[in-house]
Scaffold this active site. Structure first.
Site, PDB file in Angstrom:
ATOM      1  N   GLY D 206       0.801  -1.214   0.000  1.00 28.30           N
ATOM      2  CA  GLY D 206       0.000   0.000   0.000  1.00 28.30           C
ATOM      3  C   GLY D 206       0.835   1.265   0.000  1.00 28.30           C
ATOM      4  O   GLY D 206       1.997   1.256  -0.408  1.00 28.30           O
ATOM      5  N   LEU D 232      -3.455  -5.103  -6.454  1.00 31.16           N
ATOM      6  CA  LEU D 232      -2.354  -4.186  -6.211  1.00 31.16           C
ATOM      7  C   LEU D 232      -1.264  -4.817  -5.340  1.00 31.16           C
ATOM      8  O   LEU D 232      -1.544  -5.404  -4.305  1.00 31.16           O
ATOM      9  CB  LEU D 232      -2.923  -2.950  -5.504  1.00 31.16           C
ATOM     10  CG  LEU D 232      -2.061  -1.705  -5.589  1.00 31.16           C
ATOM     11  CD1 LEU D 232      -1.941  -1.244  -7.019  1.00 31.16           C
ATOM     12  CD2 LEU D 232      -2.640  -0.613  -4.701  1.00 31.16           C
ATOM     13  N   ASP D 233      -0.005  -4.686  -5.738  1.00 31.89           N
ATOM     14  CA  ASP D 233       1.150  -5.152  -4.955  1.00 31.89           C
ATOM     15  C   ASP D 233       1.175  -6.671  -4.765  1.00 31.89           C
ATOM     16  O   ASP D 233       1.886  -7.178  -3.896  1.00 31.89           O
ATOM     17  CB  ASP D 233       1.223  -4.484  -3.564  1.00 31.89           C
ATOM     18  CG  ASP D 233       1.316  -2.976  -3.646  1.00 31.89           C
ATOM     19  OD1 ASP D 233       1.680  -2.467  -4.719  1.00 31.89           O
ATOM     20  OD2 ASP D 233       1.002  -2.316  -2.648  1.00 31.89           O
ATOM     21  N   GLU D 234       0.359  -7.379  -5.558  1.00 33.65           N
ATOM     22  CA  GLU D 234       0.285  -8.831  -5.369  1.00 33.65           C
ATOM     23  C   GLU D 234       0.801  -9.602  -6.582  1.00 33.65           C
ATOM     24  O   GLU D 234       0.770 -10.826  -6.602  1.00 33.65           O
ATOM     25  CB  GLU D 234      -1.179  -9.250  -5.097  1.00 33.65           C
ATOM     26  CG  GLU D 234      -1.784  -8.666  -3.847  1.00 33.65           C
ATOM     27  CD  GLU D 234      -1.251  -9.331  -2.580  1.00 33.65           C
ATOM     28  OE1 GLU D 234      -0.576 -10.367  -2.689  1.00 33.65           O
ATOM     29  OE2 GLU D 234      -1.521  -8.802  -1.491  1.00 33.65           O
TER      30      GLU D 234
END
Lengths: 289, 289, 289, 289
Positions: D206, D232-234
């Site tokens: 995040g 997101l971010d995964e």
């Protein structure tokens, strides 16, 4: 208390034979003048019996003035036979960068300077080639090309020293300059010339260190930033770093990977110098990070 | 001046709200008592407005005595609302190691202790299993096996605390102990229990971190030494380190490689604690290396 | 297909001048015998025009038998002028460890061996001192003390070679043995003696490298595992690693920190050798990790 | 055999369920067409039962032609239910860089591109701000500013996709783009968008990861390059790296130090992608270095 503007700060650097009472004497003196100590770092080399200190000072509430403060420091320095130096944050150091044809270290310094990472002014870049003029001038920095041939080397360095003197240069950065400096130059700028060597010194002293490393089959290569002295590759080491390589890496791969090391290590060394974090003692450095 | 015997040294740890004059006040006080400052490190957290200092002192030429010195420190501490602590080098800390079945961290601590790297006494090892008795007793260290079942956990930890109290333990090291400590235990030994977590916290909090790391496909794994608190895996971090992994590494490879990290990171954290280099502030640490 | 028992696996190592078709020839041959390739790694040194390959093979569904497989490999090897070697997982290498008085590398190897990290048998440890007997015998390993004085060095090494021969030793590990091996020894065990040097070779060749490093003021120290050759400190490098140091580190600190490097680097090199991941070519290694 | 011009090389990427004989089948096929294998790397994920291979091929002495070679590969692929892909060195990938206001990652990519480190064309840079136009246009690269406000986000990304399609972009690099991509965008460019996240994922997912890291008091910070996905971010992690920090580092120091990590990690990931060294499998990557 809010973090003060760096320009309101000053740095006091101290080195001397280790003696009892010197920490207290300095602390007392500074307190007496209304100096607030933001950060202090000290080191005693018990083998050499030598003491080093870096005091980062906030001068905003000075009771007296700088002249009085400096006189006070001088008196303590005399009493304890200290070498002392005060650097004021409001006065930015003036840096000259020397380059040949490689741009990676130069660009790294210029971009960091623009990003505010390097507290200095960079009035000029000097090169023995024209190649990097276009990389320099858009930054508003003067570019001086002083070519070298077989016969004019001493003369070229004299001309260079005139330029550096004219611009009141405090620090000369050899950003892969690839030319050996004359002993006169090294002496005139002792402790004020930082060079980047593309090996983990003292391994692979001399020329073509990546070729040497490839031939020896090492599993790690390095880069070393050091103060230039008349003894090539023998000056006091400021900073080193390394990275892993393998049998898969050709000499060209080492050169490519090494570029990242060179610019990181050189930029770190320059920043440490600009922030007055380095004390030279003999052929070694004390670096207060 | 020769490097003094560590037993003639002492460490003064200080933390307080940042205020003008405190460095000078302490330096002056110590000088007045004939203390020689071997090494001093300080840090001001300008965001929090907090000041931390570690002073390493040579007491061999004390003019007064320890009672007078301690009283003097207390008076300065009161004036500046400092927290202070003096640790004398001649008094070695007493350490208990808690283990389950894994031997790598335990062996590492025992071997370093034997090599003189860890300035402490280790009177006992406590485990909930018998497995590691043979690794401990040849070192002349008592091995207590306190088994845990579903019902006796609280009771077992009370029994453990009795042992620790009886042996006047200063530091508890969880060397892959694998059991959650009760809040009572954490509170009783606040700031005196060091745990090793086998991930780069706060990534992979909770159980089976190597499995989690493998599933996520990270390219780097880590280990974290921290002070144990009632909030699992949330205590102040002392030390972390990492190593590279690749798609070739199975979970078992991560476990194997991770063992090296765990023992290095845990041993470093224990040494930092034993040398009184750590100050805890809130959920963070100041580590004077 | 489940991960097979390592004992059902074998490793084929290949090196030769680079020639067209050799990968296909080997792949075809192995397929024809029912070998399943678990893992294959290859490297072409385009400068030297040399080809290296490591094929990790599952032999559980061999159509033929090992004699036939070996004959087939020999025929391909002859055709392409390859050097080949097959190592069967079921046959563990036999390792002798040579030590003087330092225990850290020895202990590290013994503990890793017990943890199952090193696929080998360790029938004996040889030393020129009695000091480490107690560290060895509890592991059920024979400890031979062969003292050295001014006059008996050649004789002692002959006696050592008799012991190694009698135990059919495949690999000799110099775990800080501190004695120079005779050229006869180096030749007899060429490519089968691993030494750990406590510097980042080729920096600080020779004795007391930590003292040399301290004197030079480097910011990083290292350790190097290499095959021993008659040219001291010049043999093919297997593995290296480094760690940061600073002006705060005394020679003793370097020695202490270096111990961690030495044992990690030596253990990694030994494991790479035991897993048949290293090919020696001239004075360099190809390491298939 | 001299090292061939990279433009005469091609890369074959293979992934499939692990089955016996596939290595031999491919090696035999390539040999039959006169392909010389320069380098081959393979990996079997024994847990997932999946096989991955990268074959770097020299096509200069092809007996047949590319159409025949591709047909041959397709036939083997069908037989073994492989996913295959051939990338020809002579066709450079076309890359678009997306930025907001930070220049460090962008400059790093542009300078490496100029130094020949990144084998690609960069026809355009897209930003939602005007700030970096002057950094881009001197490189002869088009700069498109597509501002975003509260209401036009979907529309802006559609416009962006039109630009990317018009320029036949193969790879989109988010060089600190700071905007979340729509699921439609992520799907359209699945496996072809590389993002740099300024933390060691999955720690500090995040926003404001350096602030998070500072608050948690970690001793190491990191950066992660990954393929962008709708989560997101995964997305699958390509590359990560870290550096040490201490209590002395403010959030601003982490930001400054982190910039070096971000650009190194992003550039490495982009290079690995451009050299066809990455295979995506589920949410993980196989990276053949």
């Amino acid at each position: 208390m809010a973090a003060p503007d760096p320009r309101a700060l000053a740095t006091l650097l101290v080195s001397c034979r280790d003696r009892r009472g010197l920490v207290a004497a300095l602390a007392q003196l500074l307190y007496g003048h209304g100096v607030n100590i933001v950060d202090a770092d000290q080191h005693t080399d018990s083998l050499a019996g030598y003491f080093f200190q870096r005091i980062h000072m906030d001068l905003r509430e000075l009771h007296t003035d700088r002249v009085a403060l400096e006189r006070g420091v001088s008196e303590v320095a005399e009493r304890f036979e200290m070498l002392t130096r005060i650097e004021y944050g409001e006065r930015q150091k003036r840096v000259a960068i020397l380059v040949s044809k490689y741009e990676h270290c130069l660009q790294d310094l210029l971009l960091r300077h623009r990003a505010g990472e390097l507290p200095c002014e960079i009035p000029l870049v000097i090169s023995n080639h024209e190649d990097l003029r276009a990389a320099v001038e858009p930054h508003g920095i003067a570019y001086h090309c002083l070519p070298i041939d077989r016969d004019n080397k001493g003369e070229q360095q004299l001309r260079m020293m005139e330029l550096l003197d004219a611009e009141r240069i405090d620090l000369v950065v050899l950003a892969r300059y690839m030319q050996i400096l004359t002993p006169e130059f090294c002496e005139a700028y002792a402790g004020r010339v930082i060079n980047i060597h593309h090996s983990f010194l003292p391994a692979f002293i001399g020329g073509k260190p990546y070729h040497q490393a490839h031939r020896r089959g090492v599993k790690i290569v390095g880069a070393t930033a050091h103060y230039a002295t008349a003894d090539l590759d023998e000056g006091p080491i400021i900073e080193q770093d390394v990275l892993r390589v393998s049998h898969r890496d050709s000499v060209n791969d080492l050169v490519r990977k090494g570029r990242d090391l060179e610019r990181l290590v050189l930029s770190r060394a320059v920043r440490l110098h600009l922030e007055d974090r380095i004390l030279i003692h003999g052929n070694k450095t004390v670096v207060f990070e």
